[in-house]
Every structure is written in structure tokens, then in C-alpha cells.
Design a protein around this motif. Sequence first.
Motif, short mmCIF file in Angstrom:
data_model
loop_
_atom_site.label_atom_id
_atom_site.label_comp_id
_atom_site.label_asym_id
_atom_site.label_seq_id
_atom_site.Cartn_x
_atom_site.Cartn_y
_atom_site.Cartn_z
N UNK A 116 67.91 -18.46 161.71
CA UNK A 116 68.96 -17.73 161.01
C UNK A 116 68.76 -17.69 159.51
N UNK A 117 67.56 -18.01 159.05
CA UNK A 117 67.32 -18.07 157.61
C UNK A 117 67.63 -16.74 156.93
N UNK A 118 67.22 -15.63 157.54
CA UNK A 118 67.45 -14.33 156.92
C UNK A 118 68.93 -13.98 156.87
N UNK A 119 69.68 -14.42 157.87
CA UNK A 119 71.10 -14.08 157.91
C UNK A 119 71.91 -14.91 156.94
N UNK A 120 71.53 -16.15 156.73
CA UNK A 120 72.35 -17.06 155.94
C UNK A 120 72.21 -16.84 154.44
N UNK A 121 71.04 -16.39 154.00
CA UNK A 121 70.85 -16.25 152.56
C UNK A 121 70.86 -17.63 151.92
N UNK A 122 71.47 -17.72 150.77
CA UNK A 122 71.48 -18.98 150.03
C UNK A 122 72.75 -19.77 150.30
N UNK A 123 72.66 -20.63 151.31
CA UNK A 123 73.75 -21.56 151.55
C UNK A 123 74.98 -20.98 152.20
N UNK A 124 74.90 -19.85 152.86
CA UNK A 124 76.06 -19.29 153.54
C UNK A 124 76.50 -20.26 154.63
N UNK A 125 77.78 -20.64 154.70
CA UNK A 125 78.23 -21.60 155.71
C UNK A 125 77.85 -21.17 157.13
N UNK A 126 77.45 -22.14 157.94
CA UNK A 126 76.96 -21.86 159.29
C UNK A 126 77.58 -22.83 160.29
N UNK A 127 77.99 -22.30 161.44
CA UNK A 127 78.43 -23.11 162.57
C UNK A 127 77.58 -22.72 163.77
N UNK A 128 77.00 -23.70 164.44
CA UNK A 128 76.17 -23.45 165.61
C UNK A 128 76.95 -23.75 166.88
N UNK A 129 76.88 -22.83 167.86
CA UNK A 129 77.52 -23.01 169.15
C UNK A 129 76.46 -23.20 170.22
N UNK A 130 76.71 -24.13 171.15
CA UNK A 130 75.82 -24.32 172.30
C UNK A 130 74.38 -24.48 171.83
N UNK A 131 74.17 -25.35 170.87
CA UNK A 131 72.85 -25.50 170.25
C UNK A 131 72.53 -26.97 170.01
N UNK A 132 71.25 -27.25 169.85
CA UNK A 132 70.78 -28.63 169.68
C UNK A 132 71.34 -29.22 168.38
N UNK A 133 72.21 -30.22 168.47
CA UNK A 133 72.79 -30.79 167.24
C UNK A 133 71.75 -31.49 166.38
#
Length: 342
Positions: free
Chosen positions: A139-156
Motif C-alpha cells: 500500500x505504499x503508493x496509496x498511503x503517501x507520506x504517513x497517511x493513517x492506515x488500518x489493516x483488516x484480516x491481515x498479518x499483524x
Amino acid sequence: MPPTRAATGRPTSRDVARAAGVSQATVSLVLGDKWRGRVSPGTAQAVRQAARDLGYRPNLAARHLRLGRARTALLVVPALSSEFFARVYTGAAEVAAAHDVGVVLYPSPEGVGPAPDPFGPARAALDGVIASSMAADALAALRGDGLPLVMLDSDPDRAGSAATVNVDIAAGMRQLTEHLLALGHRRLVHVAAAVDSWTFRVRAGALATALGGVPGASVHTEPAPLSVAGGLSAAERALTRPGPRPTALVCDDDVLAAGACKAVRRLGLRVPHDVSVTGFDDISLATAVDPELTTVRLPAEAVGAAGMRALLTVVDGGVAEVTTLPVELVTRTSTAPPPTPA
């Protein structure tokens, strides 16, 4: 000086404040859902009632400018055709609407692979991203510089600094396996989704662990594309292999299980008399097939809602806790004791 009803024809926050007998600052706190600990519950109720009586609607554009936020979240899912992810969106959208936040739904063209940025310079119009069943580094391209992110159903363990919301996949597969073992099944086939993602790796690991040490128990894995046709082909291969026929097909989701049931019938066998079949997810298909599927119910709406609440917490400067939601084994008529050997 803010406009009044006389100037615009619409009620303003000043009108609400006058009707409730409070200040405009108190109205802003209450209608912005920032009143707890600063305004009494009785006063908050009076403000809300005055707003309803007057038909007041806040100027969201002005509020967003004051807050310096777009009040928009991006929800990235692997596919729009999945009922599970549609329900995740429903849960997220309900929480977002209660907080005057819009949700943009974006299906990753590559499923669990890297997601290209659909926004480019417009990324600044986003407050944060919720990504379901995807690797955090995709998701690097989507997040840009430090855009908050929440992961669902993903490896913690690979989520890094992102908040995570998961369902207890391992517990669900363990309950399913214990159900089959209690019925007497020992020869199992895992109709496994041919998708390299954390959630399916957890299912495979939990199945192997639950069978470990059980005398006479064995499991053979048949990978399958995530489709009815994929489940059908994998089940046909499993049921026609040399050697004793398996007595139970453990499928990674309900779509694969529907295909497995078709394979059983095409081979002149019956579910569950000759072969038991289980699914995972408990989508509507689970009760549309005959016999109805024994499966694991995942709280999809609750996943979306928890994800949106976590994102709002992070956007507001808080720290979202790691969330793991419980699952439920739902036993139906696709499972029964194995056939008695001739």
C-alpha cells in the motif's frame, strides 16, 4: 458574525444555541460529537433535540475547513464481487456516516498484490486508508507520506505501525476440525484457496495443528482457485485419487464448498452420507445450497465497523488497539458421521 435564519432561510448554530439556552461553542461540541467530559448528558440531549426541532443541518464544508480534514476514508478490498467484502463496506460505512465521514471503495486490480494509486495528487483529499486482506507493504503508493492506515484480516506481524482488525480465523478452523473429529472423521482433504495471503495460511496451519497427534488422522491438500469451478475440480481430484476415499472435504470458503458439493454429486455420491463438506465465512450461499453448509460465521459488518472506528481514532491522534473479533461455528446438514466401512 454568523448568519441567522433571517439571512439565509435556514436555521443556524446560533438558532440552536438560543433554543437550547447554551452557547454556540456548546452546540459545536455536541453536534461534533466532542462533548463527553465537557458537557453534561442532559445539555447534550437538549442541544440535539433543539437541532431536530429546528431541522438544523451543519455546514459540513465549513466544518471540514476548520478541522483541516477531508473527512474521507479509502477502503481497499480485493474484489467487489465478494459478499464478504460488501458486508465489510456496509459496517464501515455505517460508522463513517455517524461521524460525517465519506467512504471511497476501491477494489485492488491485483487482488492481494500491490495496489496502484488511483488518486495521484488527489491523495490529499483522504484522511486515511482501510485495507482488507492485503500486505501492508503493498500500500505504499496509496498511503503517501504517513497517511493513517488500518489493516483488516491481515498479518499483524507485518502491519508495522498500522492498526489491525482481525477475526479469530485460527479458532474458527480449530472448531470446524474438532467438529469433524467428534463425528468420527479421520481422512480429510483441505480444499485450499490458491491465494497467497495471511488469512488462508492461518487456516491451513490451524487445520494441521488441530489434527496433530490424533491417531489415524490425515489431511491431503488440494489447491483451488477461489471459485465454484475451482472447488469442483479440486474436490473431484481429491475424491478420485488412488487409495481410501476421504470422508470430509474442508473448504477454505463457502464458494469452494459449493463447488465441492457439486463434485460429490457428479461422482454419484451424497453429501453428507458419503462425504461431509464444510465451508468458511457463512455468506448467503451457505444456506442456498442443499444440503446447507456447516461453516464458520465471520462477523463481516463488525470487521468493517471496527476498522472504521480504529481509523477515526488514529486520525484524531489516538492509538488504536489491536482488535480480534470472535467467530462462530454454524453446524448444518452438510456434515454427518462418516459412512460405515463395508
